[in-house]
Design a protein around this motif. Structure first.
Motif, mmCIF file in Angstrom:
data_model
loop_
_atom_site.group_PDB
_atom_site.id
_atom_site.type_symbol
_atom_site.label_atom_id
_atom_site.label_comp_id
_atom_site.label_asym_id
_atom_site.label_seq_id
_atom_site.Cartn_x
_atom_site.Cartn_y
_atom_site.Cartn_z
ATOM 1 N N GLY A 269 0.796 -1.228 0.000
ATOM 2 C CA GLY A 269 0.000 0.000 0.000
ATOM 3 C C GLY A 269 0.825 1.274 0.000
ATOM 4 N N ASN A 270 0.307 2.306 0.672
ATOM 5 C CA ASN A 270 0.942 3.629 0.668
ATOM 6 C C ASN A 270 2.328 3.616 1.302
ATOM 7 N N GLU A 271 2.503 2.840 2.376
ATOM 8 C CA GLU A 271 3.805 2.787 3.051
ATOM 9 C C GLU A 271 4.886 2.265 2.115
ATOM 10 N N TRP B 119 5.876 11.496 2.887
ATOM 11 C CA TRP B 119 6.556 10.210 2.895
ATOM 12 C C TRP B 119 6.872 9.709 4.303
ATOM 13 N N GLU C 113 4.817 2.434 -1.200
ATOM 14 C CA GLU C 113 5.044 3.455 -2.224
ATOM 15 C C GLU C 113 5.903 4.594 -1.694
ATOM 16 N N ASN C 114 5.665 4.980 -0.442
ATOM 17 C CA ASN C 114 6.480 6.032 0.175
ATOM 18 C C ASN C 114 7.940 5.598 0.296
#
Length: 199
Positions: free
Chosen positions: A48-50, A142, A52-53
């Motif tokens: 997920g977002n983590e 981020w 991608e960051n």
């Protein structure tokens, strides 16, 4: 019977031969150690977002494309399973690898724990926060993350063990020891090797 003088001459000749052997060994260019590659890894334990960051951070600090690392074991406690992306990594070689080592070592004041050196001659160290790297700006979107830097050292001729065609064994004497890796890091990378015991 041989006299003490004859024995002394034999000992001196043997000593001179050993010294010459050591000099020849050190002068052999095939014994030179170099940085083969640097693997930069950032684990987040989830997708997920983590993830991608983490990929964005690694791209920013290395200026290289990254690949996802896939979980190979099942750990229900951490909610991870085989096939699940849990981190990102990238590999640097040549001048890019040396420049990145120098950049990240500045964040550690060129100090590495002796325990960071493995028996195979490789060594690794961690950066607690990517903000510790000189010139890197903080991005609130981020978050704050750290990463690991793994340095792989090699000698010329080692690729004969790794290639697919006509693979051959590499002699034990050609492997890099922990002491040789520490000496290389001190002489070539300006590293200060410390013996730190956490209590």
């Amino acid at each position: 019977m041989s006299s003490n003088k004859d024995k002394e001459i034999i000992v001196k000749e043997k000593t001179n031969q050993e010294i010459k052997s050591i000099k020849d060994k050190s002068a052999n260019s095939m014994r030179d150690i170099y940085v083969d590659k640097v693997v930069v890894n950032m684990g987040v334990g989830e997708g997920g977002n983590e993830l991608e960051n983490a990929a964005n951070i690694l791209k920013m600090i290395t200026k290289k494309p990254v690949v996802k690392t896939i979980c190979k074991v099942k750990l229900p406690t951490w909610n991870i399973r085989p096939g699940l992306p849990i981190g990102v990594k990238t590999t640097l070689r040549g001048k890019d690898a040396l420049d990145f080592i120098d950049l990240t070592l500045k964040a550690k004041q060129y100090k590495i724990n002796k325990k960071s050196f493995g028996k195979d001659g490789n060594f690794s160290y961690g950066i607690h926060e990517y903000l510790d790297i000189p010139g890197v700006k903080y991005n609130p979107a981020w978050g704050i993350k750290g990463f690991d830097v793994c340095v792989c050292l090699r000698r010329k001729g080692y690729r004969t063990k790794l290639r697919k065609y006509k693979t051959t064994k590499v002699g034990k004497k050609h492997n890099i020891t922990r002491e040789e890796a520490m000496k290389f890091a001190q002489d070539k990378l300006k590293v200060v090797v410390e013996w730190v015991i956490k209590i």
